[in-house]
Enzyme design. Sequence first.
Site, PDB file in Angstrom:
ATOM      1  N   LYS A  48       0.831  -1.201   0.000  1.00 54.75           N
ATOM      2  CA  LYS A  48       0.000   0.000   0.000  1.00 54.75           C
ATOM      3  C   LYS A  48       0.874   1.262   0.000  1.00 54.75           C
ATOM      4  O   LYS A  48       2.083   1.196   0.202  1.00 54.75           O
ATOM      5  CB  LYS A  48      -0.935  -0.022   1.205  1.00 54.75           C
TER       6      LYS A  48
HETATM    7  C1  LIG Z   1      -9.836  -2.625  -2.078  1.00 54.83           C
HETATM    8  C2  LIG Z   1      -9.238  -3.362  -0.922  1.00 54.83           C
HETATM    9  N1  LIG Z   1      -9.994  -3.592   0.163  1.00 54.83           N
HETATM   10  C3  LIG Z   1      -9.494  -4.220   1.250  1.00 54.83           C
HETATM   11  C4  LIG Z   1      -8.192  -4.664   1.277  1.00 54.83           C
HETATM   12  C5  LIG Z   1      -7.712  -5.397   2.500  1.00 54.83           C
HETATM   13  O1  LIG Z   1      -6.664  -4.746   3.120  1.00 54.83           O
HETATM   14  P1  LIG Z   1      -5.806  -5.528   4.223  1.00 54.83           P
HETATM   15  O2  LIG Z   1      -4.835  -6.370   3.463  1.00 54.83           O
HETATM   16  O3  LIG Z   1      -5.131  -4.444   5.009  1.00 54.83           O
HETATM   17  O4  LIG Z   1      -6.733  -6.341   5.038  1.00 54.83           O
HETATM   18  C6  LIG Z   1      -7.360  -4.432   0.191  1.00 54.83           C
HETATM   19  C7  LIG Z   1      -5.940  -4.844   0.228  1.00 54.83           C
HETATM   20  O5  LIG Z   1      -5.429  -5.706  -0.317  1.00 54.83           O
HETATM   21  C8  LIG Z   1      -7.890  -3.776  -0.956  1.00 54.83           C
HETATM   22  O6  LIG Z   1      -7.140  -3.547  -2.035  1.00 54.83           O
END
Ligand SMILES: Cc1ncc(COP(=O)(O)O)c(C=O)c1O
Length: 377
Positions: free
Chosen positions: A187
């Site tokens: 990210k």
């Molecule tokens: C659009 C979206 N929502 C949710 C997530 C979930 O994030 P995390 O990996 O911090 O749980 C991601 C990440 O991969 C994402 O790209």
Amino acid sequence: MPPPNADDTPASVRYNARPYLHGPETAAIAAAMEAGQYGHGPQADLFESELAAYLGVPDVVAVSSATTGIHLALMACGVAPGDEVIVPSQTFAATIQPIVALGAFPRFIDHHPDTLCIEPEAVREAITPATRAVLPVLYGGRPVDLGSIAPELEHRGIHVVEDAAQAFGPRRVTGRATTVYSFGPIKQLTALVGGAIVPRTTDQANALRRMRALGITSSQTQRIQTTTYTVDGPGLRGVLPDVNAAVGRVQLARFDTVAARRAALWKAYAHALHGTPDVSLVDVGVVGDGTVPFNCVVRVPDRDRVHRTMRERGIGVGVHYPPNHLQPAFARWTRPLPVTERVAGEILSLPFHPAMTPDDSRWTATALLEALTATTA
Ligand SMILES: Cc1ncc(COP(=O)(O)O)c(C=O)c1O
């Protein structure tokens, strides 16, 4: 610029996305480990206040991931079994699973093909008496403005939880939504893994802090001084460990460098691909003024062949994402989504991460055009 082949593909372009470290992260991890506080501790407290200052909001609640953050935010909005949550199908499965885990159900809607983000009118049309929340996804970092239907949502008691997993940056938070960021490996800002929620109110912040700690009302510091504690509602194990917060703090202090690098890469791609027949760049909003692009996605004809051709040259292209309404796990809630289904066969994510240079973007744009010519010949 020489035509691309498998041997001259630049090293950084071989990855679709990569973590970007500034250097001091390793020492920060070691210091946090030596401090001996592995759960939520002083680093996480500092990270929360530094994030709040950076975003210009009263409070931020750090969590273990955006997936958990979305789960907690939906809980805090009272989403319960049988409720409906309006959500785009064109997103990572992490947006959908928390809805299903709560016994609620996703009401999938189409996005706008130029942005891959949902529009207020489509949300309005999808509202039913069971709708409890709307979960817009800020695809690629683009803000989603539901302001035109905000009074109606408010009137009907429908909450807005923003999946801003891909959208960390100096964006003005409207205050109308509960916003969830991801600090996962690739990210804009990484805490290795992690996330954060911008709550709407002090009451919501208190509820989120309780629920991220299994519903226990006292903090860890308070708990060790007494002989008991109170669990007064549902909760998850969702705190951000101090080691991760320490990495996040290093990254936040240097975020401007990453924001500038991402903006320069995106602009180099946009310039190189401008006016190219057959290539539409997914619009992530005004880069440099609020949007720190997460990715660079194009829509092209014959996508699978373009993808294969570029992969054969060692170029790290990808597809984000196969739509959720067509996944077996979510088949109960599927419905025809003609725009999503058409666009899903066209999208291609180009290599995009801060270790690349604008020259790498231009090189990849040339490689894309070559792959298109090869496949349409
Ligand atoms: C659009 C979206 N929502 C949710 C997530 C979930 O994030 P995390 O990996 O911090 O749980 C991601 C990440 O991969 C994402 O790209």
